[in-house]
Design a protein around this motif. Structure first.
Motif, PDB file in Angstrom:
ATOM      1  N   THR A  81      35.247  31.428  39.930  1.00  0.00           N
ATOM      2  CA  THR A  81      36.138  31.236  41.075  1.00  0.00           C
ATOM      3  C   THR A  81      37.117  32.395  41.206  1.00  0.00           C
ATOM      4  O   THR A  81      37.343  32.930  42.290  1.00  0.00           O
ATOM      5  CB  THR A  81      36.919  29.908  40.919  1.00  0.00           C
ATOM      6  OG1 THR A  81      36.008  28.836  40.707  1.00  0.00           O
ATOM      7  CG2 THR A  81      37.755  29.627  42.153  1.00  0.00           C
ATOM      8  N   GLU A  82      37.689  32.799  40.082  1.00  0.00           N
ATOM      9  CA  GLU A  82      38.679  33.873  40.051  1.00  0.00           C
ATOM     10  C   GLU A  82      38.095  35.206  40.534  1.00  0.00           C
ATOM     11  O   GLU A  82      38.784  36.006  41.179  1.00  0.00           O
ATOM     12  CB  GLU A  82      39.196  34.020  38.617  1.00  0.00           C
ATOM     13  CG  GLU A  82      40.186  35.128  38.390  1.00  0.00           C
ATOM     14  CD  GLU A  82      40.469  35.346  36.924  1.00  0.00           C
ATOM     15  OE1 GLU A  82      41.634  35.570  36.581  1.00  0.00           O
ATOM     16  OE2 GLU A  82      39.508  35.287  36.108  1.00  0.00           O
ATOM     17  N   SER A  83      36.832  35.440  40.245  1.00  0.00           N
ATOM     18  CA  SER A  83      36.217  36.741  40.544  1.00  0.00           C
ATOM     19  C   SER A  83      36.262  37.078  42.033  1.00  0.00           C
ATOM     20  O   SER A  83      36.361  38.250  42.412  1.00  0.00           O
ATOM     21  CB  SER A  83      34.765  36.766  40.048  1.00  0.00           C
ATOM     22  OG  SER A  83      33.953  35.865  40.768  1.00  0.00           O
ATOM     23  N   PHE A  89      40.671  44.391  44.696  1.00  0.00           N
ATOM     24  CA  PHE A  89      41.726  45.054  43.926  1.00  0.00           C
ATOM     25  C   PHE A  89      41.129  45.915  42.815  1.00  0.00           C
ATOM     26  O   PHE A  89      41.595  47.033  42.560  1.00  0.00           O
ATOM     27  CB  PHE A  89      42.666  44.003  43.324  1.00  0.00           C
ATOM     28  CG  PHE A  89      43.447  43.226  44.342  1.00  0.00           C
ATOM     29  CD1 PHE A  89      44.692  43.668  44.772  1.00  0.00           C
ATOM     30  CD2 PHE A  89      42.947  42.051  44.872  1.00  0.00           C
ATOM     31  CE1 PHE A  89      45.420  42.948  45.712  1.00  0.00           C
ATOM     32  CE2 PHE A  89      43.659  41.320  45.812  1.00  0.00           C
ATOM     33  CZ  PHE A  89      44.904  41.775  46.235  1.00  0.00           C
ATOM     34  N   GLU A  90      40.109  45.383  42.141  1.00  0.00           N
ATOM     35  CA  GLU A  90      39.448  46.137  41.071  1.00  0.00           C
ATOM     36  C   GLU A  90      38.752  47.368  41.623  1.00  0.00           C
ATOM     37  O   GLU A  90      38.778  48.439  41.013  1.00  0.00           O
ATOM     38  CB  GLU A  90      38.432  45.245  40.358  1.00  0.00           C
ATOM     39  CG  GLU A  90      39.038  44.298  39.345  1.00  0.00           C
ATOM     40  CD  GLU A  90      39.520  45.022  38.098  1.00  0.00           C
ATOM     41  OE1 GLU A  90      38.838  45.953  37.639  1.00  0.00           O
ATOM     42  OE2 GLU A  90      40.586  44.660  37.586  1.00  0.00           O
ATOM     43  N   MET A 126      30.622  43.009  43.267  1.00  0.00           N
ATOM     44  CA  MET A 126      30.963  41.583  43.230  1.00  0.00           C
ATOM     45  C   MET A 126      30.189  40.853  42.133  1.00  0.00           C
ATOM     46  O   MET A 126      30.759  40.059  41.367  1.00  0.00           O
ATOM     47  CB  MET A 126      30.658  40.961  44.597  1.00  0.00           C
ATOM     48  CG  MET A 126      30.858  39.456  44.694  1.00  0.00           C
ATOM     49  SD  MET A 126      32.569  38.934  44.537  1.00  0.00           S
ATOM     50  CE  MET A 126      32.456  37.732  43.220  1.00  0.00           C
ATOM     51  N   GLU A 127      28.899  41.128  42.054  1.00  0.00           N
ATOM     52  CA  GLU A 127      28.075  40.427  41.073  1.00  0.00           C
ATOM     53  C   GLU A 127      28.509  40.743  39.646  1.00  0.00           C
ATOM     54  O   GLU A 127      28.619  39.852  38.796  1.00  0.00           O
ATOM     55  CB  GLU A 127      26.599  40.790  41.274  1.00  0.00           C
ATOM     56  CG  GLU A 127      25.634  40.017  40.397  1.00  0.00           C
ATOM     57  CD  GLU A 127      24.775  40.923  39.523  1.00  0.00           C
ATOM     58  OE1 GLU A 127      23.930  40.407  38.797  1.00  0.00           O
ATOM     59  OE2 GLU A 127      24.988  42.154  39.583  1.00  0.00           O
ATOM     60  N   HIS A 133      34.168  37.995  34.694  1.00  0.00           N
ATOM     61  CA  HIS A 133      35.148  36.914  34.625  1.00  0.00           C
ATOM     62  C   HIS A 133      34.524  35.613  34.134  1.00  0.00           C
ATOM     63  O   HIS A 133      35.196  34.815  33.478  1.00  0.00           O
ATOM     64  CB  HIS A 133      35.809  36.732  35.990  1.00  0.00           C
ATOM     65  CG  HIS A 133      36.750  37.847  36.320  1.00  0.00           C
ATOM     66  ND1 HIS A 133      38.093  37.796  36.058  1.00  0.00           N
ATOM     67  CD2 HIS A 133      36.530  39.075  36.854  1.00  0.00           C
ATOM     68  CE1 HIS A 133      38.670  38.925  36.417  1.00  0.00           C
ATOM     69  NE2 HIS A 133      37.732  39.727  36.902  1.00  0.00           N
ATOM     70  N   PHE A 134      33.267  35.411  34.455  1.00  0.00           N
ATOM     71  CA  PHE A 134      32.540  34.230  33.982  1.00  0.00           C
ATOM     72  C   PHE A 134      32.580  34.164  32.461  1.00  0.00           C
ATOM     73  O   PHE A 134      32.973  33.142  31.873  1.00  0.00           O
ATOM     74  CB  PHE A 134      31.093  34.315  34.492  1.00  0.00           C
ATOM     75  CG  PHE A 134      30.216  33.161  34.093  1.00  0.00           C
ATOM     76  CD1 PHE A 134      30.084  32.057  34.925  1.00  0.00           C
ATOM     77  CD2 PHE A 134      29.481  33.197  32.912  1.00  0.00           C
ATOM     78  CE1 PHE A 134      29.250  31.004  34.570  1.00  0.00           C
ATOM     79  CE2 PHE A 134      28.654  32.144  32.554  1.00  0.00           C
ATOM     80  CZ  PHE A 134      28.535  31.043  33.394  1.00  0.00           C
ATOM     81  N   TRP A 135      32.210  35.253  31.783  1.00  0.00           N
ATOM     82  CA  TRP A 135      32.134  35.254  30.328  1.00  0.00           C
ATOM     83  C   TRP A 135      33.512  35.334  29.679  1.00  0.00           C
ATOM     84  O   TRP A 135      33.743  34.731  28.633  1.00  0.00           O
ATOM     85  CB  TRP A 135      31.243  36.399  29.843  1.00  0.00           C
ATOM     86  CG  TRP A 135      29.801  36.196  30.195  1.00  0.00           C
ATOM     87  CD1 TRP A 135      29.023  36.974  31.010  1.00  0.00           C
ATOM     88  CD2 TRP A 135      28.949  35.123  29.759  1.00  0.00           C
ATOM     89  NE1 TRP A 135      27.765  36.462  31.119  1.00  0.00           N
ATOM     90  CE2 TRP A 135      27.680  35.318  30.360  1.00  0.00           C
ATOM     91  CE3 TRP A 135      29.145  34.013  28.936  1.00  0.00           C
ATOM     92  CZ2 TRP A 135      26.614  34.456  30.149  1.00  0.00           C
ATOM     93  CZ3 TRP A 135      28.090  33.141  28.732  1.00  0.00           C
ATOM     94  CH2 TRP A 135      26.830  33.371  29.328  1.00  0.00           C
ATOM     95  N   TRP A 136      34.449  36.093  30.270  1.00  0.00           N
ATOM     96  CA  TRP A 136      35.778  36.191  29.653  1.00  0.00           C
ATOM     97  C   TRP A 136      36.471  34.836  29.663  1.00  0.00           C
ATOM     98  O   TRP A 136      37.007  34.387  28.638  1.00  0.00           O
ATOM     99  CB  TRP A 136      36.655  37.214  30.383  1.00  0.00           C
ATOM    100  CG  TRP A 136      37.890  37.568  29.587  1.00  0.00           C
ATOM    101  CD1 TRP A 136      38.009  38.574  28.660  1.00  0.00           C
ATOM    102  CD2 TRP A 136      39.166  36.902  29.608  1.00  0.00           C
ATOM    103  NE1 TRP A 136      39.274  38.571  28.112  1.00  0.00           N
ATOM    104  CE2 TRP A 136      40.009  37.562  28.678  1.00  0.00           C
ATOM    105  CE3 TRP A 136      39.679  35.826  30.323  1.00  0.00           C
ATOM    106  CZ2 TRP A 136      41.322  37.180  28.450  1.00  0.00           C
ATOM    107  CZ3 TRP A 136      41.007  35.433  30.096  1.00  0.00           C
ATOM    108  CH2 TRP A 136      41.811  36.109  29.171  1.00  0.00           C
ATOM    109  N   ASN A 137      36.455  34.168  30.779  1.00  0.00           N
ATOM    110  CA  ASN A 137      37.142  32.886  30.873  1.00  0.00           C
ATOM    111  C   ASN A 137      36.457  31.804  30.047  1.00  0.00           C
ATOM    112  O   ASN A 137      37.120  30.919  29.492  1.00  0.00           O
ATOM    113  CB  ASN A 137      37.255  32.446  32.332  1.00  0.00           C
ATOM    114  CG  ASN A 137      38.349  33.190  33.076  1.00  0.00           C
ATOM    115  OD1 ASN A 137      39.499  32.800  33.064  1.00  0.00           O
ATOM    116  ND2 ASN A 137      37.980  34.293  33.720  1.00  0.00           N
ATOM    117  N   GLY A 138      35.121  31.863  29.963  1.00  0.00           N
ATOM    118  CA  GLY A 138      34.413  30.925  29.099  1.00  0.00           C
ATOM    119  C   GLY A 138      34.838  31.085  27.659  1.00  0.00           C
ATOM    120  O   GLY A 138      35.108  30.107  26.945  1.00  0.00           O
TER     121      GLY A 138
END
Length: 259
Positions: A81-83, A89-90, A126-127, A133-138
């Motif tokens: 969601t955050e991504s 910005f990135e 985007m991908e 972010h998927f793996w960092w937040n997990g």
């Protein structure tokens, strides 16, 4: 460090010294504005999404309280969601930090990208950002749950602060270990200039991981790991401290039904 290709070894201190020597101290702050503008909304979305997905998965699973597996799935969903908030910005930050960059500033990056590629050009990478972010937040939220479970229960407010800092720091470290290869790919994709009719060398995340591994070796997937982990491990601890403190203030002011 992540934008450099090849098998040459450039450590953090050597890279830092080289930037100062060749481009001056001011260059170390190139691309500062996008992260400053992004930080508050990104963190707000991260924890709001984690709360939303946590409640959703608890309801779907029928569990009464969060489990290790659910905390990881919840964190991954929050990162996904955050991504969507993070990408433009990135992109601007990476374009400005590239050694060959000639952009005058953030607004110039946005103007030129939109002019050449349209508004969707701001979502290049985007991908790769999604997976980063998927793996960092997990890893982050999963570790927070695990570390809190094994630490002695805090008997004082100071003890609770300590527990939050330790669990957040461990989560930040593990999240960085998991997501650095995806961050390298994201930087390569966003740092490249698109040439009409030419397929980019780095396009999709997992094929790009294989390409970097094959051409530059496994260590290339962890370029920039040292500065990232020095920022994100303690940063993860501080982040959790701030969030828990802020929620505590609002709980006291508004009452449990609201927070």
């Amino acid at each position: 460090m992540q934008l450099e290709t090849g098998k040459g070894k450039h450590g953090m201190v050597g890279t830092l010294a080289g930037i100062i020597r060749e481009e001056g101290v001011g260059r170390l702050y190139r691309g500062l504005v996008p992260p400053l503008l992004l930080e508050a909304p990104k963190r707000a979305v991260k924890f709001a999404a984690n709360d939303f997905w946590g409640k959703t998965y608890l309801k779907l699973s029928g569990e009464s309280k969060m489990t290790s597996q659910l905390s990881i799935v919840t964190g991954c969903s929050a990162g996904a969601t955050e991504s969507f908030v993070v990408v433009p910005f990135e992109l601007v930050k990476i374009k400005l930090q590239d050694k060959s960059s000639t952009f005058a500033g953030p607004i110039d990056v946005v103007r030129q990208v939109v002019k050449k590629e349209g508004i969707l050009g701001l979502y290049a990478g985007m991908e790769a950002t999604f997976w980063r972010h998927f793996w960092w937040n997990g890893g982050y939220f999963g570790c927070i749950h695990q570390v809190r479970a094994v630490m002695p229960k805090a008997e004082t407010p100071q003890g609770q602060l300590f527990n939050n800092f330790v669990s957040g720091s461990v989560g930040g470290f593990v999240g960085t270990v998991l997501n650095t290869p995806f961050d390298v790919v994201k930087s390569r994709i966003q740092g490249a200039s698109k040439v009409p009719g030419v397929i980019p060398k780095y396009n999709w995340t997992y094929p790009a991981l294989v390409t970097i591994f094959r051409e530059e070796g496994p260590t290339a997937l962890y370029k920039g790991f040292a500065p990232k982990v020095l920022r994100l491990a303690p940063g993860g601890g501080v982040l959790l401290l701030v969030v828990e403190f802020t929620l505590g203030v609002f709980r006291k002011a508004l009452g449990p039904p609201y927070i």
